[in-house]
Design a protein around this motif. Structure first.
Motif, PDB file in Angstrom:
ATOM      1  N   SER A   9      35.750  32.468  62.765  1.00 18.60           N
ATOM      2  CA  SER A   9      35.195  31.417  63.620  1.00 18.60           C
ATOM      3  C   SER A   9      34.275  30.458  62.881  1.00 18.60           C
ATOM      4  O   SER A   9      33.570  30.832  61.950  1.00 18.60           O
ATOM      5  CB  SER A   9      34.424  32.054  64.793  1.00 18.60           C
ATOM      6  OG  SER A   9      33.372  32.881  64.328  1.00 18.60           O
ATOM      7  N   ASP A  13      26.215  27.389  67.567  1.00 22.01           N
ATOM      8  CA  ASP A  13      25.512  28.472  68.255  1.00 22.01           C
ATOM      9  C   ASP A  13      24.256  27.961  68.939  1.00 22.01           C
ATOM     10  O   ASP A  13      23.624  27.009  68.489  1.00 22.01           O
ATOM     11  CB  ASP A  13      25.065  29.547  67.242  1.00 22.01           C
ATOM     12  CG  ASP A  13      26.230  30.337  66.653  1.00 22.01           C
ATOM     13  OD1 ASP A  13      27.348  30.283  67.209  1.00 22.01           O
ATOM     14  OD2 ASP A  13      26.009  31.012  65.629  1.00 22.01           O
ATOM     15  N   GLY A  28      29.141  30.714  63.359  1.00 21.89           N
ATOM     16  CA  GLY A  28      30.501  31.217  63.206  1.00 21.89           C
ATOM     17  C   GLY A  28      30.564  32.172  62.033  1.00 21.89           C
ATOM     18  O   GLY A  28      29.900  31.966  61.015  1.00 21.89           O
ATOM     19  N   GLY A 233      24.487  36.250  62.115  1.00 23.80           N
ATOM     20  CA  GLY A 233      25.249  36.066  60.881  1.00 23.80           C
ATOM     21  C   GLY A 233      24.926  37.051  59.779  1.00 23.80           C
ATOM     22  O   GLY A 233      25.547  37.019  58.712  1.00 23.80           O
ATOM     23  N   GLY A 235      25.633  40.150  59.570  1.00 25.35           N
ATOM     24  CA  GLY A 235      26.802  40.981  59.259  1.00 25.35           C
ATOM     25  C   GLY A 235      27.851  40.242  58.447  1.00 25.35           C
ATOM     26  O   GLY A 235      28.488  40.813  57.561  1.00 25.35           O
ATOM     27  N   ASP A 236      28.019  38.968  58.746  1.00 27.64           N
ATOM     28  CA  ASP A 236      29.010  38.174  58.006  1.00 27.64           C
ATOM     29  C   ASP A 236      28.495  37.835  56.611  1.00 27.64           C
ATOM     30  O   ASP A 236      29.264  37.802  55.650  1.00 27.64           O
ATOM     31  CB  ASP A 236      29.338  36.904  58.787  1.00 27.64           C
ATOM     32  CG  ASP A 236      29.766  37.248  60.198  1.00 27.64           C
ATOM     33  OD1 ASP A 236      30.750  37.992  60.334  1.00 27.64           O
ATOM     34  OD2 ASP A 236      29.096  36.816  61.140  1.00 27.64           O
TER      35      ASP A 236
END
Ligand code: AMP
Length: 315
Positions: A9, A13, A28, A233, A235-236
């Motif tokens: 994505s 946000d 994203g 974000g 975790g990404d």
């Protein structure tokens, strides 16, 4: 250095913490991942945006050397997510999700990117993750993320993706939910039994755990920070540092995976220091290296002690 492909994505946000609220910030999973991974290797993004998406935000990624030519532009609204955090600044409560053009999107990986050796399947419908896996040709390493929603509504498809991935990177609550157990250790065993080589369990401010199919375990705290502005974000960004490090070394043995987890935690620490990708953008390879060393020192216990070597010094 081998290239990294990320499919996921690109969003605007809205984020609310007990301390601050921001609207329409670039977010994203693919944004966070690619900015973190771009500190290590060349990254190619495959995603979709609507006509409200600012060119300046595409350029913001492009300035970091990220290849944005795989981003599709469609008429309609970009994906929007609204999340809120409590004082623990840990798990987001989703207040609203507006899929927009992301809802009907079926990614088409450009032919030139189908040979990418490193692939990250960011959190997206598991059937789409499977579709991407059918398009890529023999990647060296596939890492995947997911979320509670898919585990609840498309569990069998999530299991299929887990089967086909080398590395599964999910948070603690998701691991528990997927395996329907309280025990992270048991959840790890069950997830690894599906086939992946490694499972990373992200634990927010408590760091991350690594479980290997051959039984290896590694565990690190998060990088200690006093100031956390926005956990979105993390975790990404973790996945970006993790895959980024492996793409540089080209190795996947246990020691390298352990180092990759530390790199992931370090990238996560930069991500949470600012809203949107601001914190990650401020990170440099030198700053990454400094935090890597600091964290390694925190985890190390030094050489083994010698019993009875001397009295405990007084105060
Ligand atoms: P993280 O904090 O690492 O879990 O990732 C947060 C990012 O994921 C935000 O920037 C959101 O835009 C994005 N996101 C939230 N929900 C979804 C979803 N259902 N599908 C794809 N991306 C999402």
């Amino acid at each position: 250095v081998p290239d990294i492909l990320v499919v996921g994505s690109l969003a605007y946000d809205e984020v609310q913490t007990p301390f601050e609220r921001r609207k329409d910030v670039l977010g994203g999973a693919a944004s966070y991942f690619s900015v973190a991974a771009s500190l290590y290797s060349k990254v190619h993004v495959v995603g979709v945006v609507g006509d409200d998406f600012q060119d300046s935000d595409i350029q913001r990624l492009g300035r970091r050397g990220i290849d944005t030519t795989g981003i599709e532009h469609r008429s309609g609204r970009s994906f929007r997510w609204f999340g809120r955090y409590d004082y623990d600044m840990s798990t987001a409560e989703t207040l609203n999700t507006d899929l927009g053009v992301f809802g009907e999107w079926r990614p088409e990986v450009p032919d030139a990117l189908r040979d990418a050796p490193f692939v990250f399947l960011a959190n997206i419908h598991p059937e789409i993750q499977l579709d991407v896996l059918r398009q890529v040709r023999a990647p060296t390493l596939v890492a995947m993320d997911s979320m509670n929603y898919w585990m609840e509504h498309s569990r069998a498809a999530v299991a299929e993706v887990i089967k086909k991935a080398h590395v599964v990177s999910i948070n603690e609550a998701e691991a528990r939910q997927f395996a329907q157990t309280f025990s992270i250790i048991r959840a790890a065993r069950e997830i690894l039994a599906l086939g992946p080589m490694a499972l990373v369990v992200k634990r927010g401010e408590h760091g991350a755990m690594l479980f290997l199919r051959d039984g290896g375990i590694f565990w690190t705290p998060a990088y200690p920070l006093e100031k956390v502005q926005d956990p979105t974000g993390a975790g990404d960004a973790f996945a970006g540092g993790f895959v980024g490090h492996l793409s540089v070394t080209g190795r996947c043995d246990e020691d390298e995976l352990r180092r990759a987890v530390v790199h992931g935690v370090v990238c996560g620490s930069f991500a949470v220091e600012g809203f949107s990708i601001d914190g990650l953008e401020a990170a440099t390879p030198d700053a990454i290296d400094a935090r890597y060393r600091a964290l390694r020192a925190i985890v190390a216990v030094g050489a083994d002690s010698v019993a009875g070597a001397g009295p405990i010094p007084g105060r």
